[in-house]
Design an enzyme around this catalytic site. Structure first.
Site: not given
Ligand code: CAA
Length: 253
Positions: A61, A104, A107, A127
């Site tokens: 998400a 998500g 999921e 999450e």
């Molecule tokens: N939401 C919004 N933006 C996101 C995102 C997310 N879930 N995941 C990545 N991005 C964005 C980053 O903020 C970044 O943006 P900027 O370039 O503007 O800074 C861009 O995508 C690239 O990401 P990273 O620089 O972090 O890339 P990386 O290769 O270093 O890491 C990753 C990759 C490990 C996937 C890391 O991006 C990450 O951990 N992302 C979040 C994963 C996460 O926590 N997902 C769960 C979300 S909550 C959810 O999904 C609830 C539900 O069940 C419905």
């Protein structure tokens, strides 16, 4: 935020928000749902492939969009509810997971019927690491697929797993070289799309019943559905073609 392509009887939906690793914002989900509506209303479409672009399938998400939401706001809007559209799709959906499928994103893949993954794909429910929990079916569907012990570890630690580990757990159907992923997903989608659409729909519904109804009732429903295939010309044609050693010609009726 998505692109929609057609390949014979298959609709290919690509999530195209690579700068945010295809994070699932409201606009993207709205577009995805509109494409699913279109696929379901078009009798020419027999199967759907959902894939990502860049290095992600979907990284979850959209955290930026969620950050300032209050409990009152998300409860009032029943936040995430529209995501379930994919799980309610009557046509078969193959997830072609090309990269990160986290939160998500994982999921969303689990709402699909078959998950093909590239060797480089990564799965996880992280999450907990951002102070929340899976909210789009992760605790339920992951547990159904991999069992309590593994689901607990993944959801309680946020550990990311490789496509091969996900395959060994039963989360992923098959793993392919990155360059073969879409080709293989399309080949399977074409294969399914050539079969009788009402029969495909009944098989999908019957398998999904396993998670939703008690065994005894699921077995009865399955048998009634099986009986009802005998009302189809396609059933007669399929059996006749087999006995006559020729390819079946299905007419979806
Ligand atoms: N939401 C919004 N933006 C996101 C995102 C997310 N879930 N995941 C990545 N991005 C964005 C980053 O903020 C970044 O943006 P900027 O370039 O503007 O800074 C861009 O995508 C690239 O990401 P990273 O620089 O972090 O890339 P990386 O290769 O270093 O890491 C990753 C990759 C490990 C996937 C890391 O991006 C990450 O951990 N992302 C979040 C994963 C996460 O926590 N997902 C769960 C979300 S909550 C959810 O999904 C609830 C539900 O069940 C419905």
């Amino acid at each position: 935020m998505i692109s929609v392509d057609f390949n014979d009887r298959v609709m290919i939906i690509t999530l195209t928000r690579p700068d945010a690793l295809n994070a699932l914002c409201k606009k993207l989900i709205t577009q995805l749902n509109a494409a699913l509506d279109q696929a379901e209303n078009d009798t020419r479409i027999g199967a759907i492939v959902v894939t990502g672009s860049g290095k992600a399938f979907a990284a979850g998400a959209d955290i930026a969009e969620m950050k300032n939401l209050t409990f009152a706001e998300i409860a009032e809007k029943d936040f995430i509810q529209p995501w379930e559209r994919l799980a309610r799709c009557h046509k078969p959906v193959i997830a072609a997971v090309n990269g990160f499928a986290l939160g998500g994103g994982c999921e969303l893949a689990m709402m699909c019927d078959i998950i093909y993954a590239s060797e480089t794909a990564k799965f996880g429910q992280p999450e907990i690491t951002i102070g929340t929990m899976p909210g789009a079916g992760g605790t339920q569907r992951l547990t159904a697929l991999v069992g309590k012990a593994k689901a607990m570890e993944l959801c309680l630690t946020g550990r990311m797993i490789t496509a091969l580990e996900a395959e060994a757990m039963g989360l992923v159907t098959r793993v392919f070289k990155a360059e073969d992923l879409l080709k293989e997903a399309l080949a399977t989608a074409h294969k399914i799309a050539q079969f009788s659409a009402p029969v495909v729909r009944m098989i999908k519904e019957a398998i999904n019943d396993v998670a939703e109804v008690p065994l005894i009732s699921g077995i009865k429903t399955e048998r009634r559905m099986f009986h009802s295939t005998f009302a189809l010309e396609d059933r007669k044609e399929g059996m006749s073609a087999f006995l006559e050693k020729r390819a079946a010609v299905f007419k979806n009726r």
